[in-house]
Design a protein around this motif. Structure first.
Motif, short mmCIF file in Angstrom:
data_model
loop_
_atom_site.label_atom_id
_atom_site.label_comp_id
_atom_site.label_asym_id
_atom_site.label_seq_id
_atom_site.Cartn_x
_atom_site.Cartn_y
_atom_site.Cartn_z
N ALA A 1 39.31 22.58 -21.05
CA ALA A 1 38.51 22.59 -19.83
C ALA A 1 38.57 23.96 -19.17
CB ALA A 1 38.99 21.50 -18.87
N GLU A 2 39.78 24.52 -19.15
CA GLU A 2 39.94 25.84 -18.54
C GLU A 2 39.20 26.89 -19.36
OE1 GLU A 2 44.15 26.30 -18.00
OE2 GLU A 2 44.21 24.66 -16.52
N ARG A 3 39.30 26.76 -20.65
CA ARG A 3 38.67 27.73 -21.55
C ARG A 3 37.14 27.70 -21.44
NH1 ARG A 3 41.03 28.83 -27.34
NH2 ARG A 3 39.63 30.49 -28.00
N MET A 4 36.58 26.49 -21.35
CA MET A 4 35.13 26.36 -21.30
C MET A 4 34.59 26.51 -19.87
SD MET A 4 34.14 25.83 -24.51
CE MET A 4 32.79 24.71 -24.94
N GLY A 5 35.47 26.74 -18.91
CA GLY A 5 35.01 26.93 -17.54
C GLY A 5 34.39 25.68 -16.93
N SER A 6 34.83 24.51 -17.42
CA SER A 6 34.33 23.25 -16.84
C SER A 6 35.17 22.92 -15.62
CB SER A 6 34.44 22.11 -17.86
OG SER A 6 33.58 22.34 -18.95
N SER A 7 34.78 23.43 -14.46
CA SER A 7 35.69 23.40 -13.31
C SER A 7 36.04 21.96 -12.90
CB SER A 7 35.10 24.17 -12.14
OG SER A 7 33.87 23.60 -11.77
N ALA A 8 35.04 21.06 -12.90
CA ALA A 8 35.35 19.70 -12.46
C ALA A 8 36.36 19.04 -13.39
CB ALA A 8 34.07 18.85 -12.40
N LEU A 9 36.35 19.42 -14.66
CA LEU A 9 37.29 18.86 -15.63
C LEU A 9 38.64 19.58 -15.59
CD1 LEU A 9 37.31 16.70 -17.92
CD2 LEU A 9 36.80 18.54 -19.52
N ALA A 10 38.61 20.84 -15.18
CA ALA A 10 39.83 21.65 -15.21
C ALA A 10 40.71 21.42 -13.99
CB ALA A 10 39.48 23.13 -15.33
N GLN A 11 40.20 20.66 -12.99
CA GLN A 11 40.97 20.47 -11.76
C GLN A 11 41.26 18.99 -11.50
OE1 GLN A 11 38.33 22.56 -9.14
NE2 GLN A 11 38.70 24.46 -10.25
N PRO A 12 42.01 18.36 -12.40
CA PRO A 12 42.26 16.92 -12.22
C PRO A 12 43.06 16.61 -10.96
CG PRO A 12 43.60 17.80 -14.01
CD PRO A 12 42.65 18.89 -13.61
N GLY A 13 43.63 17.62 -10.33
CA GLY A 13 44.39 17.39 -9.11
C GLY A 13 43.58 16.76 -7.98
N TYR A 14 42.25 16.90 -8.03
CA TYR A 14 41.44 16.32 -6.96
C TYR A 14 41.05 14.86 -7.26
CZ TYR A 14 37.66 16.81 -10.12
OH TYR A 14 36.90 16.67 -11.23
N LEU A 15 41.44 14.36 -8.45
CA LEU A 15 40.98 13.02 -8.81
C LEU A 15 41.50 11.91 -7.87
CD1 LEU A 15 40.98 13.26 -12.71
CD2 LEU A 15 39.00 13.25 -11.18
N PRO A 16 42.75 12.01 -7.37
CA PRO A 16 43.15 11.00 -6.38
C PRO A 16 42.20 10.95 -5.18
CG PRO A 16 45.07 12.14 -7.21
CD PRO A 16 43.87 12.87 -7.77
N SER A 17 41.69 12.10 -4.75
CA SER A 17 40.78 12.08 -3.60
C SER A 17 39.43 11.47 -3.97
CB SER A 17 40.61 13.50 -3.03
OG SER A 17 39.70 14.24 -3.81
N VAL A 18 39.09 11.50 -5.26
CA VAL A 18 37.87 10.82 -5.70
C VAL A 18 38.07 9.30 -5.62
CG1 VAL A 18 36.34 10.39 -7.67
CG2 VAL A 18 37.14 12.72 -7.20
N ALA A 19 39.23 8.85 -6.09
CA ALA A 19 39.52 7.42 -6.01
C ALA A 19 39.52 6.96 -4.55
CB ALA A 19 40.87 7.13 -6.67
#
Lengths: 281, 281
Positions: free
Chosen positions: A199-217
């Motif tokens: 994810a970091e390599r391909m620049g997929s920012s939404a995938l590279a930052q799983p830290g925000y997933l709790p706030s999505v839930a």
């Protein structure tokens, strides 16, 4: 100038606070609202009035910033009191619903609005897109001149601002649901680290930052109904609704995590599991 | 060292060419393949053999790089000839299907592979993730030492490499379908420019680069079956399949645009329309 805010949540209170900073009086009606909402409204400098008729009698302009499911009922309630000022609906609703709200309020001048970005604070600017009668749009825009609410008028037709909001939200929110599903699948197979590095390599920012997933839930209870509006907007436009409906179904897995901001990532993944979900296959 | 490639498309030929650059002999069987494929294989320096048994008799190692729907049948065909070397399946298949392929080929040593990134060229590096028996993984990795195929061994268990590939592809490909739907909705309402500026502002790269959408439509015939595998992988893991199924349905709208690389963006949007689609609501 006096405005009335229906029903200020986090976004509504923050937007109203920006108008307040320009010397605009902002009214709201705390009847039946939670303590957290009352606290937020007080902090934002909103003046409380006892009832909706009181608010409508004093307001030159009404802003509706509420969950999409309530937008139409709220307009109907305002219509019952014969309101005839400017009514700006800034909710994440389908263009057709925005147009219906204009017909529900025949005596008012209805402006369609769409808010993009986080609630405005010192660090962040929100964009308020407006479409509808030009004069009324200009009146709404005027409330926010020089504030952290950046206003864009994008046409005379009610529905355009809503269409823009939903086009953007469809991508922005569904990609976050997608990221959660990807990380959960990788987690199930013990390959999350490799996924992260790709994810970091391909620049997929939404995938590279799983830290925000709790706030999505934690916000999924608001996002799922928005996905419902997006599906409606797509259906109205003759476009496929499957992705929006899919995102809605995924977001609904987190219904019980409402405002659970401190939920662990493991729990976020676990709650995606369809094993507990009898309606699922 | 001699390897056999089943069935080299763009990715397979490019991967084989990298092994070729290390002095590895690469065989393929042109029986029943298109002229474009023959041309590509010749350009990549692959040697043609008349039949699958010829290929299997000479190859120390077999690489399967084919559309996911053919992966299992291909393994079955190879098994019928009693192949007992290393068999690396590098297809976008579900982990369970990868494990099934291992049981289909009891005499062979099956390595699970997943390729991420564009076909390797002077400008780009592809990653080949491997999982399975360590010695066989090392043999496959050895083919690509110092080439533009960067190999990562991620475990001894067949299925992990496939899980990683599908976790990543789920996000990467479905976000592109989502971006197309968003732009089509915005286009329908005449607000594409505003959507574009929001996408750039929010750093949503997949949404900010609609120029690649025609290439998504052109590749959708390959991506839709991959979404089917992703849905299978999610189902196997007890995770919600709705987004993958939704992406599959959206991608299928472009079935008739197979390899139509020069299609106009307007057409890309038009083909998303469900009006022509009787199976849709």
């Amino acid at each position: 100038m006096t405005i009335g805010i229906l029903h200020p949540g986090q976004m509504g209170a923050a937007i109203a606070a920006q108008a307040r900073s320009r010397g605009v009086r902002a009214l709201w009606c705390p009847d039946g609202r939670s303590e957290a909402t009352v606290h937020r409204a007080q902090t934002a400098g909103l003046e409380s009035v006892p009832s909706l008729p009181d608010l409508l009698a004093q307001a030159d302009m009404v802003l509706s910033v509420c969950p999409p499911a309530f937008a139409e009922d709220l307009a109907r309630e305002v219509a019952r009191h014969g309101y005839n000022g400017v009514y700006a609906d800034a909710n994440a609703i389908s263009p057709e619903r925005a147009q219906r709200i204009a017909t529900i309020l025949p005596n008012a001048t209805v402006v369609d609005g769409g808010i993009i970005g986080p609630p405005p604070t010192e660090a962040t600017v929100a964009r308020l897109y407006l479409s509808g009668p030009q004069g009324a749009c200009a009146d709404v825009a005027h409330l926010f001149t020089g504030t952290l609410v950046e206003v864009h008028q994008i046409g005379n037709e009610v529905g355009k601002a809503s269409a823009l909001k939903l086009s953007f939200a469809s991508f922005q929110k569904a990609t976050r649901a997608l990221a959660a599903v990807s990380h959960a699948l990788a987690d199930h197979h013990g390959v999350r680290e490799a996924l992260q590095s790709e994810a970091e390599r391909m620049g997929s920012s939404a995938l590279a930052q799983p830290g925000y997933l709790p706030s999505v839930a934690a916000r999924a209870w608001r996002w799922a109904p928005e996905m419902q509006e997006i599906a409606a907007a797509l259906h109205e436009a003759g476009l496929p609704t499957h992705l929006a409906e899919g995102a809605k179904r995924v977001l609904e897995q987190w219904n019980d995590d409402k405002d659970a901001w401190n939920i662990e990532l493991d729990e976020v993944f676990k709650h995606l599991s369809t094993a507990n979900d009898e309606t699922d296959r």
